[in-house]
Write an enzyme that holds these catalytic residues in place. Structure first.
Site, PDB file in Angstrom:
ATOM      1  N   THR A   1      -3.306   1.449 -14.395  1.00 19.48           N
ATOM      2  CA  THR A   1      -3.545   0.162 -14.834  1.00 19.48           C
ATOM      3  C   THR A   1      -4.851  -0.444 -14.040  1.00 19.48           C
ATOM      4  O   THR A   1      -5.028  -1.715 -14.002  1.00 19.48           O
ATOM      5  CB  THR A   1      -2.422  -0.882 -14.423  1.00 19.48           C
ATOM      6  N   GLY A   2      -5.539   0.516 -13.237  1.00 20.74           N
ATOM      7  CA  GLY A   2      -6.746   0.034 -12.534  1.00 20.74           C
ATOM      8  C   GLY A   2      -7.889   0.295 -13.517  1.00 20.74           C
ATOM      9  O   GLY A   2      -7.828  -0.133 -14.387  1.00 20.74           O
TER      10      GLY A   2
ATOM     11  N   GLY B   1      -9.695   3.686  -6.193  1.00 19.51           N
ATOM     12  CA  GLY B   1      -8.502   2.869  -6.289  1.00 19.51           C
ATOM     13  C   GLY B   1      -7.474   3.785  -5.364  1.00 19.51           C
ATOM     14  O   GLY B   1      -7.707   3.932  -4.254  1.00 19.51           O
ATOM     15  N   VAL B   2      -6.230   3.829  -5.984  1.00 21.94           N
ATOM     16  CA  VAL B   2      -5.064   4.499  -5.029  1.00 21.94           C
ATOM     17  C   VAL B   2      -5.366   5.782  -4.718  1.00 21.94           C
ATOM     18  O   VAL B   2      -5.112   6.334  -3.496  1.00 21.94           O
ATOM     19  CB  VAL B   2      -3.959   4.373  -5.679  1.00 21.94           C
ATOM     20  N   ASP B   3      -6.191   6.719  -5.610  1.00 17.60           N
ATOM     21  CA  ASP B   3      -6.609   8.117  -5.069  1.00 17.60           C
ATOM     22  C   ASP B   3      -7.442   8.151  -3.875  1.00 17.60           C
ATOM     23  O   ASP B   3      -6.961   9.004  -3.053  1.00 17.60           O
ATOM     24  CB  ASP B   3      -7.297   8.680  -6.332  1.00 17.60           C
TER      25      ASP B   3
ATOM     26  N   ASP C   1       0.926  -1.236  -0.023  1.00 17.59           N
ATOM     27  CA  ASP C   1      -0.083   0.050  -0.025  1.00 17.59           C
ATOM     28  C   ASP C   1       0.844   1.309   0.098  1.00 17.59           C
ATOM     29  O   ASP C   1       1.661   1.563   0.840  1.00 17.59           O
ATOM     30  CB  ASP C   1      -0.994  -0.031   1.253  1.00 17.59           C
TER      31      ASP C   1
ATOM     32  N   TYR D   1      -8.401   2.705 -15.360  1.00 15.10           N
ATOM     33  CA  TYR D   1      -8.093   3.413 -16.632  1.00 15.10           C
ATOM     34  C   TYR D   1      -7.691   2.282 -17.694  1.00 15.10           C
ATOM     35  O   TYR D   1      -7.515   2.717 -18.880  1.00 15.10           O
ATOM     36  CB  TYR D   1      -7.106   4.293 -16.650  1.00 15.10           C
TER      37      TYR D   1
HETATM   38  P1  ADP Z   1      -6.136   4.523 -12.881  1.00 14.06           P
HETATM   39  O1  ADP Z   1      -7.550   5.261 -12.771  1.00 14.06           O
HETATM   40  O2  ADP Z   1      -4.877   5.536 -12.912  1.00 14.06           O
HETATM   41  O3  ADP Z   1      -6.137   3.347 -13.403  1.00 14.06           O
HETATM   42  P2  ADP Z   1      -6.421   3.012  -9.981  1.00 14.06           P
HETATM   43  O4  ADP Z   1      -6.227   3.777  -8.841  1.00 14.06           O
HETATM   44  O5  ADP Z   1      -7.702   2.460 -10.372  1.00 14.06           O
HETATM   45  O6  ADP Z   1      -5.947   4.168 -11.080  1.00 14.06           O
HETATM   46  O7  ADP Z   1      -5.417   2.044 -10.380  1.00 14.06           O
HETATM   47  C1  ADP Z   1      -3.869   2.216 -10.340  1.00 14.06           C
HETATM   48  C2  ADP Z   1      -2.978   1.124  -9.769  1.00 14.06           C
HETATM   49  O8  ADP Z   1      -2.941   1.420  -8.266  1.00 14.06           O
HETATM   50  C3  ADP Z   1      -3.680  -0.294  -9.667  1.00 14.06           C
HETATM   51  O9  ADP Z   1      -2.697  -1.181 -10.208  1.00 14.06           O
HETATM   52  C4  ADP Z   1      -4.447  -0.571  -8.618  1.00 14.06           C
HETATM   53  O10 ADP Z   1      -4.014  -1.930  -8.201  1.00 14.06           O
HETATM   54  C5  ADP Z   1      -3.278   0.297  -7.591  1.00 14.06           C
HETATM   55  N1  ADP Z   1      -3.675   0.510  -6.141  1.00 14.06           N
HETATM   56  C6  ADP Z   1      -4.759   0.611  -5.473  1.00 14.06           C
HETATM   57  N2  ADP Z   1      -4.820   0.961  -4.400  1.00 14.06           N
HETATM   58  C7  ADP Z   1      -3.268   1.288  -4.066  1.00 14.06           C
HETATM   59  C8  ADP Z   1      -2.587   1.447  -2.924  1.00 14.06           C
HETATM   60  N3  ADP Z   1      -3.331   1.641  -1.703  1.00 14.06           N
HETATM   61  N4  ADP Z   1      -1.437   1.405  -3.280  1.00 14.06           N
HETATM   62  C9  ADP Z   1      -0.660   1.268  -4.274  1.00 14.06           C
HETATM   63  N5  ADP Z   1      -1.408   0.838  -5.585  1.00 14.06           N
HETATM   64  C10 ADP Z   1      -2.864   0.953  -5.173  1.00 14.06           C
END
Ligand code: ADP
Length: 176
Positions: free
Chosen positions: A125-126, A35-37, A13, A128
């Protein structure tokens, strides 16, 4: 130092990583998402969104491929660099160049703010839907090229949330 020794890989994370700057895979509104945001805003608290709102008021969000910087609020990092990855639309809409821009602009912004350590998630890669193997190749090569030309960054860490991305980034790093 060779750029090879300045690239690291870990699984987990990104909100837990203690570096000068963590990168957020944001969207053009800068006002939060999933997601990560979502994880970064949840763990970092409202200060990050407050600064994002000020940036929106000043420049109206963030374009795809570009990056902006805010405080990291309650996170162990000092800054969050918000970059907007491209949505994958088949690959002939400049997606690869835009993803390259995300990494390059984020690294430059880190340097401009005197950061020496920075952590990246697997941008785009999530939700998007950028193909993970192609994204891993772009991520590793763009970072390696940047480090090769820049001595001030001491460490770039790829923080992979899923096993597949971890394996793909690891494979690309072995090819360097
Ligand atoms: P995008 O909209 O750019 O695709 P996402 O957040 O959906 O962004 O996904 C981008 C990547 O971040 C994915 O590989 C997802 O598995 C990963 N991700 C989600 N949560 C976390 C986290 N807490 N820490 C690191 N990576 C994360």
């Amino acid at each position: 130092m060779s750029f090879r020794n300045r690239i690291d890989l870990t699984k987990g994370d990104i909100t837990k990583v203690k570096v000068d700057a963590i990168v957020n895979a944001a969207n053009t509104s800068l006002l939060g998402g999933g997601g990560v945001d979502g994880a970064i805003h949840r763990a970092g608290g409202p200060e990050i969104l407050n600064e994002c709102r000020k940036i929106v008021a000043r420049q109206g969000g963030c374009k795809t491929g570009e990056a902006v910087i805010t405080t990291a609020g309650n996170l162990p990092a000092r800054f969050v660099i918000h970059t907007v990855g491209p949505v994958w639309n088949g690959g002939d809409k400049g997606e690869e160049k835009k993803l390259t821009d995300c990494y390059r602009n984020s690294l430059q912004l880190a340097v401009d703010n005197k950061c020496s350590t920075i952590a990246f998630p697997n941008i785009s890669t999530g939700v998007y839907r950028f193909p993970k193997a192609a994204a891993a190749q772009i991520a590793v090569h763009t970072v390696a090229d940047f480090l090769d030309a820049n001595e001030t960054l001491g460490k770039v860490i790829f923080v992979c949330f899923d096993e597949e991305s971890y394996e793909l980034i690891s494979k690309e790093m072995m090819l360097l």
